[in-house]
Design an enzyme around this catalytic site. Sequence first.
Site, short mmCIF file in Angstrom:
data_model
loop_
_atom_site.label_atom_id
_atom_site.label_comp_id
_atom_site.label_asym_id
_atom_site.label_seq_id
_atom_site.Cartn_x
_atom_site.Cartn_y
_atom_site.Cartn_z
CE LYS A 36 -0.32 0.01 5.06
NZ LYS A 36 -1.20 0.04 6.23
NE ARG A 132 -6.05 1.33 12.50
CZ ARG A 132 -4.95 1.23 11.79
NH1 ARG A 132 -4.14 2.26 11.68
NH2 ARG A 132 -4.65 0.11 11.15
CE1 TYR A 262 12.01 32.20 1.82
CE2 TYR A 262 12.35 29.82 1.69
CZ TYR A 262 11.99 31.02 1.10
OH TYR A 262 11.60 31.03 -0.22
CG MET A 310 8.94 23.46 -2.43
SD MET A 310 7.67 24.34 -3.35
CE MET A 310 6.56 24.86 -2.05
#
Length: 375
Positions: A36, A132, A262, A310
Amino acid sequence: MAVRVLARVNLGAIERNCARLADELRAGTAFGAVVKADGYGHGAVPAARAALAGGATWLCVAAADEARDLRAAGIAARILVMGAVSADELDLALAADADIVAWRASFVELMRDRAGDRPVRVHVKLDSGMGRLGTRDPAEADRVAEAVAQTPGLELAGAMTHFATADEPEDDGFFDAQLARFTAWAQALKRGQPDLVVHAANSGATLRERAAHFDLVRCGIAVYGLDPRNQDARDWRLEPALTLHSYVADLKHCEPGESAGYGRRFVATVPTELAILPIGYGDGVRRGLTNNADVLIAGSRHPLVGTVSMDNVSVDVGSASGIACGAPATLIGADGSERITAEEMARRLDTINYEVTCGLTARVPRRYHRDGVPA
């Protein structure tokens, strides 16, 4: 020529991991590989083929479209869709000839109405403690199983659960309690359905407790050579299949007081050189690694400094490293005697290795090989 970013996936390692895990199983237990989430970021179709070559006979996915994609690639193995399937997704799963999981009578009725020429193979799920999917009530699970067995067009194929703490290094007994709860229910159900496939074990349970193997195991993270405990896969004799690479696109001299990135979250205190790598959170290198990771360049560890952006990260390589533009950089993998694992990266992020590899984005090309030979 340098490649901006590249994940290399060793299909030979996946094959050997599956063979090693299959050797762990008690007699008569089948091996299922979980592919998966695009094979935990490794590529679902190549990983599935490698797993089958390594001894898997089942493939497990979470969603109907994942089963569809495996079939579209020509994979004929038994596929189990382990997750919830909506009414809209059910036809997709059935078209892929996938096994389906159920735990409510209403879903049994829906499957009855959608059944076609082939019997719908159904696995009933007991929630033995995961909290779950599945019903916590064994009596309800029995009623669902009986409804499946008695409904034309449906076949009661399996009984399953999922462990919550199998991969915890220290356990308070919850795993044993789950195993006992599920075993009592599944054994009683199988007495009336001898061909039922009983399954519960994920990677952690497969390596931890042979009593949890039953008729089938569903191994995920260990297939890819990663430690289900998020420690060191070498403890289990597993081989990490994925490595992650970039290169030094530029070198930036930095004097004391000058900064990088940044927010100026790195400010040099001594003269140094910064290697700029064209990789960032757009590729899955999480921002939480800001001032919180190492990168391998020229066989040595160097600290990632400044904010992960990014598309770029900065690495402090020192003033006398001799590193040149174009030098390869390794974020996951080995270079010389040094090694950075997905587990190490996960610990720095306070997460797990699953999230590290699943988080690699579609922007990162995967290149497949078998022990260095292109696949």
